[in-house]
Design an enzyme around this catalytic site. Structure first.
Site, PDB file in Angstrom:
ATOM      1  N   PHE A  10       0.829  -1.212   0.000  1.00 52.68           N
ATOM      2  CA  PHE A  10       0.000   0.000   0.000  1.00 52.68           C
ATOM      3  C   PHE A  10       0.859   1.256   0.000  1.00 52.68           C
ATOM      4  O   PHE A  10       1.879   1.325   0.697  1.00 52.68           O
ATOM      5  CB  PHE A  10      -0.880   0.052   1.258  1.00 52.68           C
ATOM      6  N   ASP A  11       0.404   2.243  -0.734  1.00 49.33           N
ATOM      7  CA  ASP A  11       0.881   3.610  -0.589  1.00 49.33           C
ATOM      8  C   ASP A  11       0.202   4.165   0.676  1.00 49.33           C
ATOM      9  O   ASP A  11      -0.735   3.542   1.195  1.00 49.33           O
ATOM     10  CB  ASP A  11       0.475   4.396  -1.838  1.00 49.33           C
ATOM     11  N   LEU A  12       0.633   5.335   1.146  1.00 46.93           N
ATOM     12  CA  LEU A  12       0.032   5.910   2.359  1.00 46.93           C
ATOM     13  C   LEU A  12      -0.863   7.112   2.033  1.00 46.93           C
ATOM     14  O   LEU A  12      -2.083   7.029   2.121  1.00 46.93           O
ATOM     15  CB  LEU A  12       1.128   6.302   3.353  1.00 46.93           C
TER      16      LEU A  12
END
Length: 215
Positions: A10-12
């Site tokens: 995941f990106d944040l």
């Protein structure tokens, strides 16, 4: 037919959390030091790439000026800007369900790792992650390909067809593509559907819980 993704990356910013308020406030304070005024909306496009790339656009290629801009940005960000943030609806439920399915979850963000760890811990999301990967404070390891590779190395895995990258900007999609991985573009973040599709997202989703239909 579902593909077998064992690892979900995941990106944040713009993917797990709506972080624009803290980021744009920090950016405005940094730019004001140089006598530059920009409205909040126009600064949202900078959520995703590294601060070095962002500030180069405003202060030029002088490394000292870029570093000064980053310093001013972080003075506000560290003092509280990083928590001017909100977890998107469905994120925790989705992480919990993915974990219950026996899959590994990693973070691959261009944000400095120390801030990623603090943000996820603050919102109680860190417990779902097998590894939280980010850049270094000196802005090295900030390219998405680098940070995905780094996070995977730390769980003794390599990029491949069993890894899925989830993000909101073209950088996430292109980073995944560069490593031979599939990707999901989320439509509730800071990138447009057109941006994500042009970058080559394997899937796009309108809400985080839609991810459960893919993994």
């Amino acid at each position: 037919m579902k593909k077998n993704y064992d690892i979900i990356a995941f990106d944040l910013d713009g993917t797990l959390t709506a972080s624009d308020r803290g980021i744009t406030n920090s950016m405005q304070i940094a730019l004001r030091h140089f006598g530059i005024e920009r409205d909040t909306e126009s600064l949202k496009r900078h959520i995703g790439p590294s601060l070095t790339d962002t500030f180069r656009e405003y202060v030029g290629d002088d490394e000292e000026q870029i570093q000064l801009a980053i310093k001013k940005y972080r003075e506000y960000y560290v003092a509280g800007g990083m928590l001017e943030n909100e977890v998107y609806e469905g994120v925790e439920d989705t992480l919990k369900e993915i974990k219950s399915r026996g899959k590994k979850i990693i973070l691959a963000s261009s944000k400095p790792m120390v801030y990623c760890e603090k943000i996820l811990a603050h919102y109680g999301l860190d417990k779902y992650f097998d590894f939280i990967g980010g850049s270094n404070l000196d802005e090295t390891r900030s390219k998405k390909v680098e940070v995905i590779s780094f996070a995977l190395e730390n769980i003794n895995a390599t990029p491949g067809s069993n890894v899925l990258m989830v993000g909101d900007r073209e950088y996430d999609i292109l980073g995944a593509k560069g490593l031979g991985m599939d990707s999901v573009g989320v439509l509730f973040g800071y990138g447009s559907k057109e941006e994500l599709q042009q970058a080559g997202a394997t899937y796009t989703i309108e809400k985080m819980t839609d991810l459960l239909e893919i993994v």
